[in-house]
Every structure is written in structure tokens, then in C-alpha cells.
Design a protein around this motif. Structure first.
Motif, PDB file in Angstrom:
ATOM      1  N   PHE A 264     -17.428   5.433 -39.739  1.00 26.64           N
ATOM      2  CA  PHE A 264     -16.725   4.179 -39.984  1.00 26.64           C
ATOM      3  C   PHE A 264     -15.353   4.464 -40.589  1.00 26.64           C
ATOM      4  CE2 PHE A 264     -21.108   2.682 -39.802  1.00 26.64           C
ATOM      5  CZ  PHE A 264     -20.974   1.555 -39.014  1.00 26.64           C
ATOM      6  N   ALA A 265     -14.351   3.748 -40.100  1.00 29.42           N
ATOM      7  CA  ALA A 265     -12.975   3.946 -40.538  1.00 29.42           C
ATOM      8  C   ALA A 265     -12.811   3.593 -42.021  1.00 29.42           C
ATOM      9  CB  ALA A 265     -12.034   3.095 -39.691  1.00 29.42           C
ATOM     10  N   LEU A 271     -17.254  -1.906 -46.956  1.00 26.20           N
ATOM     11  CA  LEU A 271     -18.179  -2.949 -46.516  1.00 26.20           C
ATOM     12  C   LEU A 271     -19.532  -2.354 -46.121  1.00 26.20           C
ATOM     13  CD1 LEU A 271     -15.833  -5.149 -44.286  1.00 26.20           C
ATOM     14  CD2 LEU A 271     -16.431  -5.480 -46.690  1.00 26.20           C
ATOM     15  N   ILE A 272     -19.503  -1.217 -45.473  1.00 27.67           N
ATOM     16  CA  ILE A 272     -20.750  -0.570 -45.054  1.00 27.67           C
ATOM     17  C   ILE A 272     -21.534  -0.100 -46.269  1.00 27.67           C
ATOM     18  CG2 ILE A 272     -21.739   1.310 -43.703  1.00 27.67           C
ATOM     19  CD1 ILE A 272     -20.412  -0.911 -42.057  1.00 27.67           C
ATOM     20  N   ARG A 273     -20.830   0.415 -47.277  1.00 24.43           N
ATOM     21  CA  ARG A 273     -21.516   0.919 -48.473  1.00 24.43           C
ATOM     22  C   ARG A 273     -22.180  -0.199 -49.269  1.00 24.43           C
ATOM     23  NH1 ARG A 273     -17.014   4.607 -48.955  1.00 24.43           N
ATOM     24  NH2 ARG A 273     -15.928   3.093 -50.258  1.00 24.43           N
ATOM     25  N   GLU A 274     -21.706  -1.433 -49.131  1.00 23.82           N
ATOM     26  CA  GLU A 274     -22.228  -2.544 -49.930  1.00 23.82           C
ATOM     27  C   GLU A 274     -23.614  -3.010 -49.499  1.00 23.82           C
ATOM     28  OE1 GLU A 274     -19.347  -5.622 -49.618  1.00 23.82           O
ATOM     29  OE2 GLU A 274     -17.960  -4.723 -51.082  1.00 23.82           O
ATOM     30  N   PRO A 287     -13.426  13.089 -46.892  1.00 21.93           N
ATOM     31  CA  PRO A 287     -12.172  13.245 -47.646  1.00 21.93           C
ATOM     32  C   PRO A 287     -11.076  12.259 -47.228  1.00 21.93           C
ATOM     33  CG  PRO A 287     -13.046  15.382 -47.029  1.00 21.93           C
ATOM     34  CD  PRO A 287     -13.885  14.364 -46.321  1.00 21.93           C
ATOM     35  N   ASP A 288     -11.064  11.859 -45.951  1.00 23.07           N
ATOM     36  CA  ASP A 288     -10.008  10.948 -45.488  1.00 23.07           C
ATOM     37  C   ASP A 288     -10.320   9.482 -45.782  1.00 23.07           C
ATOM     38  OD1 ASP A 288     -12.055  10.508 -43.723  1.00 23.07           O
ATOM     39  OD2 ASP A 288     -10.841  10.752 -41.894  1.00 23.07           O
ATOM     40  N   GLY A 289     -11.438   9.196 -46.482  1.00 22.78           N
ATOM     41  CA  GLY A 289     -11.794   7.819 -46.813  1.00 22.78           C
ATOM     42  C   GLY A 289     -12.758   7.183 -45.831  1.00 22.78           C
ATOM     43  N   SER A 290     -13.015   7.867 -44.738  1.00 17.76           N
ATOM     44  CA  SER A 290     -13.992   7.327 -43.785  1.00 17.76           C
ATOM     45  C   SER A 290     -15.410   7.581 -44.314  1.00 17.76           C
ATOM     46  CB  SER A 290     -13.812   7.964 -42.408  1.00 17.76           C
ATOM     47  OG  SER A 290     -14.080   9.356 -42.465  1.00 17.76           O
ATOM     48  N   LEU A 291     -16.385   7.067 -43.580  1.00 20.15           N
ATOM     49  CA  LEU A 291     -17.779   7.174 -44.021  1.00 20.15           C
ATOM     50  C   LEU A 291     -18.655   7.566 -42.848  1.00 20.15           C
ATOM     51  CD1 LEU A 291     -19.821   6.561 -46.396  1.00 20.15           C
ATOM     52  CD2 LEU A 291     -20.116   4.313 -45.317  1.00 20.15           C
ATOM     53  N   GLU A 313     -13.375   0.398 -35.158  1.00 20.15           N
ATOM     54  CA  GLU A 313     -13.482   0.985 -36.496  1.00 20.15           C
ATOM     55  C   GLU A 313     -14.839   1.667 -36.717  1.00 20.15           C
ATOM     56  OE1 GLU A 313     -10.693  -1.052 -39.541  1.00 20.15           O
ATOM     57  OE2 GLU A 313     -11.929  -2.642 -38.684  1.00 20.15           O
ATOM     58  N   ALA A 314     -15.629   1.744 -35.651  1.00 24.81           N
ATOM     59  CA  ALA A 314     -16.896   2.468 -35.698  1.00 24.81           C
ATOM     60  C   ALA A 314     -16.962   3.406 -34.492  1.00 24.81           C
ATOM     61  CB  ALA A 314     -18.073   1.504 -35.683  1.00 24.81           C
TER      62      ALA A 314
END
Length: 347
Positions: A264-265, A271-274, A287-291, A313-314
Motif C-alpha cells: 500500500f502506498a 488507513l490500512i493500519r487503523e 522505509p519509504d512510508g509504504s506498507l 495505491e495498492a
């Protein structure tokens, strides 16, 4: 002198609402007195205690009888109640009562109108047994609890087989159904032992063992064309549970267990982590902030639909089969919109 609880400055709607609240409170007081002190409360005594006339008390008693409460007049001895319809007082604190109302609101949002009325009545009965201080606070805060109605499948509302399935499960009797199969594109016939009825993704489903297919399957209830209960008994295996059966599915569909990894971008990674999307999910921040989002699911169709809702974004990293499926679906979507753009007349 009796006083009126309403003020002329209030609107007609406000006065009507207040009167209904006042009337219901009085009816419940009538029922409570008769229930707790049988053969003590006569109509004149109730009227005098509650500050109304005898005709009003008679209307209240008639209303209780219409609700199925058996109230019998014993002459000068007063009334008594033959049906015990009241729960003992519930010792709920504010947090517990609020949790109960919120849970009921969520359930109502997923239900059809046929069940909402019964649930409202049940909640009202429970609320009567709450401490007065809790009732007062809940009256202030409950209207602020907003659970939007879910988009329940309309056929479930119009022609539901749920009641028949509930009865079959209660009696442990097999049922025979003709079913409009979405995956097969035709009507099929099954003899099933129903294990459970569940709600998922805007519709109701029955889980049961199909003698036709020799395994446990999930059927969407609004696709059942015909259903009949047989006289053939069955037993639910001791080790069966809905949670265990569906633990690897994304929603309700099942298939081969597969490890899925999605990138995920950075913009939507928070939002995904929530949300806990799946019991098996593992989240790995990059490291680039993606997940990187990893799950093990039984079947790929439903998770492929979910991935595509996130657009570009996915990105599916694994398995190759799912990555190719999503890519092909995206290409078809692009082609659809390109064709529409070509066919639109220029202005």
C-alpha cells in the motif's frame, strides 16, 4: 387539581412526542403495580395514585392486554397478572447500558424492517429495568448514537427464508433447497443440514453440510428459490464453529489457502493500519512510508475485489496468480473507459 405536563409554547410535534412518552411511562407504572402487588390495585386506586381518571386507566389496561399481557379483574380485590412478562431489574451501569444500546443499533442497521420493531420492543423492556439515573443519562446520549443503515439485500426483506431455517436448526431437521448459483450460472438442488445463519456483506447466508456436494457450503439466502423442511434429523458436529469455518475466508467465499502480500502506498498506509481487516494479517512498514500487508486467505476472489477498491495505491506482490488477475481486470477497466470516450460525441 391535576396538572398538564405540556406547555402551549411547544410545537404540536413536541407535545405529541411528550404525551406519548408520558403515556408509556404511565402504562408501565400500571403494569408494574399490578405485577408486583396482585389483587391490590383497583381501577379507582390506580387512577387516584397516577393522577388520571378511571377511563384513562381502563384504556391503559386495554393496551396492555393488546400487547399480550393477561390482566384479570378480581372485583373489589383488584387486578392480577397471569403472564409473567417482566424481567428482573438489571444492575447495569452506564457504560454497560450504552454498550448494549450501541450494539443493538449496529444490529438494527443490518436487519430488515421485520426485525427492527421486535428489537425496539425488546430494548424498551430492558431499559425499564435500568436505574433511573442511568435511564436519564441514556435518554440524553442515545439519540446521538448514529449507526447508518446498511444496504441489506432487498429480496431478504421481501421473501426471507430465515425463519424456516431458524426452525430447522432448532429442530435439527434437514432442508431441501433449489438454489440460484452465482458461480455456476444455473439453478441447483441441495439437501442440506443447516448449521448456522450469518450476516455478511449486505446479505444473509446459511452454512450447512450439503449431501449433494458432500461437504460444508455457504448459501446466500436471497438466492434460495424454494426451501422445505424434511423429517430427516441430523446433528451438528461438536467441533464445528462459524468462526473456525470462516477464519481464513476474506468475507464468506472459501477456496485454497493462499499467502497474499499487498503493498500500500504511503498516502493510505495509515488507513490500512487503523483497521483489523483479517485475523491472519501482518503489517510491515517500509522505509519509504509504504506498507506491506500480508494475509493467508481461503480463496482469492473476494480479496481481489477489495484490492481493486484502493485503485493504483495498492499493488499485489504475491501470489503471481492474483497479481495477474488484478492487472487483467485493470486493463479491461481502462479499455471500457477508452471505448466510452471514443463513442461520446464531441461538442
Amino acid at each position: 387539581m391535576r396538572t398538564c405536563p405540556f406547555h402551549s409554547s411547544q410545537s404540536l410535534e413536541e407535545q405529541t412526542q411528550m404525551y406519548r412518552t408520558y403515556q408509556m411511562a404511565r402504562v408501565l407504572k400500571v403494569a408494574s403495580r399490578i405485577h408486583h402487588q396482585p389483587r391490590r390495585w383497583t381501577r379507582p386506586r390506580l387512577a387516584d395514585t397516577l393522577g388520571v381518571d378511571k377511563a384513562t386507566i381502563q384504556r391503559d389496561i386495554d393496551l396492555l392486554r393488546e400487547m399480550g399481557i393477561q390482566i384479570v379483574a378480581r372485583g373489589k380485590q383488584g387486578y392480577e397478572m397471569n403472564s409473567d412478562v417482566f424481567l428482573p431489574a438489571l444492575n447495569l451501569d452506564f457504560e454497560e447500558a450504552l454498550a448494549l444500546i450501541t450494539a443493538a443499533s449496529v444490529y438494527k442497521a443490518n436487519e430488515g424492517q421485520q426485525t427492527k420493531d421486535a428489537l425496539d420492543n425488546a430494548i424498551a423492556k430492558i431499559a425499564i429495568g435500568l436505574p433511573k439515573s442511568t435511564q436519564r443519562v441514556l435518554r440524553q446520549i442515545a439519540p446521538q448514537i448514529d449507526i447508518p443503515d446498511s444496504q441489506v439485500s432487498e429480496p431478504d426483506e421481501i421473501q426471507s427464508h430465515r425463519k424456516t431455517l431458524y426452525e430447522a436448526i432448532r429442530q435439527r431437521l434437514r432442508v431441501t433447497i433449489t438454489y440460484d448459483s452465482f458461480s455456476r450460472g444455473k439453478r441447483t438442488r441441495h439437501r442440506i443440514s443447516p448449521y448456522a445463519v450469518i450476516f455478511r456483506k449486505h446479505a444473509w447466508y446459511v452454512i450447512g453440510h450439503s449431501e449433494t456436494r458432500g461437504r460444508v457450503l455457504t448459501f446466500r439466502i436471497n438466492r434460495i428459490h424454494h426451501l422445505s423442511i424434511s423429517h430427516s434429523p441430523y446433528t451438528i458436529p461438536d467441533d464445528f464453529s462459524v468462526q473456525k469455518y470462516l477464519e481464513k475466508s476474506w468475507d464468506v467465499m472459501l477456496g485454497a489457502e493462499t499467502r497474499v502480500v499487498i503493498r500500500f502506498a504511503p498516502r493510505i498506509a495509515p488507513l490500512i493500519r487503523e483497521v483489523r481487516w483479517h485475523p491472519t494479517q501482518q503489517l510491515c512498514p517500509m522505509p519509504d512510508g509504504s506498507l506491506h500487508f500480508e494475509v493467508t486467505v481461503a480463496g482469492l476472489r473476494e480479496i481481489s475485489w477489495w484490492v481493486m477498491t484502493w485503485g493504483d495505491e495498492a499493488e499485489v506482490l504475491e501470489p503471481k496468480e492474483l497479481r495477474e488477475h488484478v492487472a487483467e481486470a485493470a486493463e479491461r477497466m481502462v479499455e471500457v473507459y477508452r471505448n466510452k470516450s471514443r463513442n461520446q460525441p464531441h461538442t
